[in-house]
Each structure stands twice: as structure tokens, then as C-alpha cells.
Design an enzyme around this catalytic site. Structure first.
Site, PDB file in Angstrom:
ATOM      1  N   SER A  60       0.854  -1.191   0.000  1.00 55.47           N
ATOM      2  CA  SER A  60       0.000   0.000   0.000  1.00 55.47           C
ATOM      3  C   SER A  60       0.888   1.239   0.000  1.00 55.47           C
ATOM      4  CB  SER A  60      -0.877  -0.003   1.262  1.00 55.47           C
ATOM      5  OG  SER A  60      -1.518   1.242   1.444  1.00 55.47           O
ATOM      6  N   TYR A  78      -2.709   0.252  10.284  1.00 61.50           N
ATOM      7  CA  TYR A  78      -2.586  -0.161   8.886  1.00 61.50           C
ATOM      8  C   TYR A  78      -1.225   0.240   8.312  1.00 61.50           C
ATOM      9  CZ  TYR A  78      -4.099  -1.073   4.067  1.00 61.50           C
ATOM     10  OH  TYR A  78      -4.212  -1.558   2.793  1.00 61.50           O
TER      11      TYR A  78
END
Length: 252
Positions: free
Chosen positions: A142, A155
Site C-alpha cells: 500500500s 494499517y
């Protein structure tokens, strides 16, 4: 889209019951591969395996538990006679919130899935791949692995750690013939984006639905990453935000 032939190859995908994982399962099966589908949600997994047919094996698995991942990889080898590709895709976004107020237990749960789950997939697959002198491991990364995002402490931390696992595994296993790399897909139109939208925190939550790419784009990119055309990215992340990458994959 560029055609990739993976006939007789076996691919294991975690988080396969929906989103990128489900799209990837369909894409790999369409390319001729056997697909082992891992997820915690049995019903959705069974439905997808039934849709794909004989090339698919549904294996309920919680990637945060190493023994379950180890057994899933053993079951995959038993069912299809080998293992050529692992896609460590399982991931969660919660807890979304400022670091000063998030639940520490929820943070730990996310790390168990997004970081330790990736490590478990790699640890269970690497010995066999090293022994056979070939294999590809792709970790879903990501942009959050590369920079901080408000409200995403868990995250961002998990994805940054997973990127370092990609780099370490490449350093240790490339000479043995194992390819390890990551895919940073950008924002994708999946259920996770609905959770992000509902949080109302940070600019990502303000994006319109049409700003997100369809899950079929990262699925096709994963196929391309299994070829030598992607070797320049070994040990790092392929970014689907990069127009050059989209062009190489055949998306534009």
C-alpha cells in the site's frame, strides 16, 4: 490486457473471499492456474470455489495463526502436487482513529493479520520454494507502507513492516530462484473502501467511488508480476498508480 499463461501452475491466495483476492482467484484460474483459496469466511469461499470449478480448492484459514497457514500450504501441495505462487492478500483496515485514542487490542489484531499473516505465508512457503529452486511470493502492499496516513496507525505500521519482509526475503531467497515482490494497488473499489469512507477521517475517506480502480486491475497486475517482465521490481513494490506499470500490464 496482456495474456499470461499459467497452465499447470498452482497459486495460493489469502483473503480470497472478496475484493482483490476474489478477483485475483478468477484471473489466475482464467490463466490456467490451480488456485487455493484462503479466507476465514467459509460460505463466501465455498461459493467462489464452486464458481471457478475443479481448478479451485477452498481452505478456511486464519492467517494470524501460523499452524493454520502451514496446514493450508500442505493441503495445497497435496491437492495440486506443488506450489508456485503465493499472494499474501489478507488484510484489514480497522482500527481507524487517532493514535491517542485507538484500542491497543484492536491495533494488535491488525498487526496479527496485516504483518504476522504475511510473515506466516512467507515462512510456510519459502522452504519448499527454495528446495525446488523456483517460486513467486507477492505481498499486497500500500502507499501506506511508504508514508503516514492520519487515522491509520495500525494499517500503516503493518504495511510498512510487510514491505520490509518483502525486502528481507528477496535478499535471502533471490539467489535460490525465489522471486519476492509487493503490489501497491492504490485505492480499489472494495468493501475496505466503504469502511474507510464511513470513518470520515483523512482525505482518502473523501474520495468519490469512481476515483477507485476496479479490483480486476490489481488482479491482472498480479498475473503480470508472475512473469520475468516484473523482475525489475523484485524486493520492492509495484505501484499501480504508476502509468508506466499500467501500460506494461495492458490496463491503458
Amino acid at each position: 490486457m496482456k495474456n499470461v499463461d499459467l497452465t499447470a501452475k498452482t497459486v495460493l491466495i489469502s483473503g480470497a473471499s472478496r475484493g482483490i483476492g476474489a478477483a485475483a482467484a478468477r484471473a489466475f484460474a482464467h490463466a490456467g492456474a490451480n488456485v487455493a483459496l484462503l479466507a476465514r469466511t467459509r460460505d463466501a469461499l465455498s461459493d467462489l470455489a464452486g464458481e471457478i470449478g475443479a481448478k479451485a480448492q477452498a481452505i478456511p484459514c486464519d492467517v494470524s495463526r501460523y499452524w493454520e497457514v502451514e496446514q493450508a500450504i500442505a493441503a495445497t501441495r497435496d491437492a495440486f502436487g506443488g506450489l508456485d505462487v503465493v499472494v499474501n492478500n489478507a488484510g484489514v483496515i480497522d482500527p481507524i482513529g487517532h493514535l491517542a485514542s485507538i484500542d491497543p487490542e484492536a491495533f494488535s489484531h491488525t498487526i496479527d493479520i496485516n504483518l504476522k499473516g504475511v510473515m506466516h505465508g512467507m515462512r510456510a512457503a519459502l522452504p519448499g520454494m527454495i528446495a525446488q529452486g523456483s517460486g513467486t511470493i507477492i505481498n499486497i502492499s500500500s502507499g501506506a507502507a511508504h508514508g503516514p496516513v492520519e487515522g491509520w496507525a495500525a494499517y500503516c505500521s503493518g504495511k510498512a513492516g510487510a514491505l520490509m519482509l518483502t525486502r528481507v526475503a528477496d535478499k535471502e531467497a533471490r539467489e535460490a530462484g525465489v522471486r519476492v515482490l509487493g503490489l501497491s494497488p492504490g485505492t480499489v473499489a472494495t468493501e475496505m473502501q466503504r469502511e474507510i469512507k464511513a470513518s470520515g477521517i483523512n482525505p482518502v475517506s473523501q474520495l468519490a467511488w469512481e476515483d477507485h480502480v476496479p479490483p480486476e486491475w490489481p488482479a491482472q497486475t498480479l498475473l503480470w508480476m508472475c512473469t520475468s517482465d516484473a523482475d525489475a521490481y523484485l524486493g520492492g513494490d509495484v505501484s499501480l498508480r504508476d502509468e508506466d506499470v499500467r501500460r506494461k500490464v495492458g490496463l491503458i
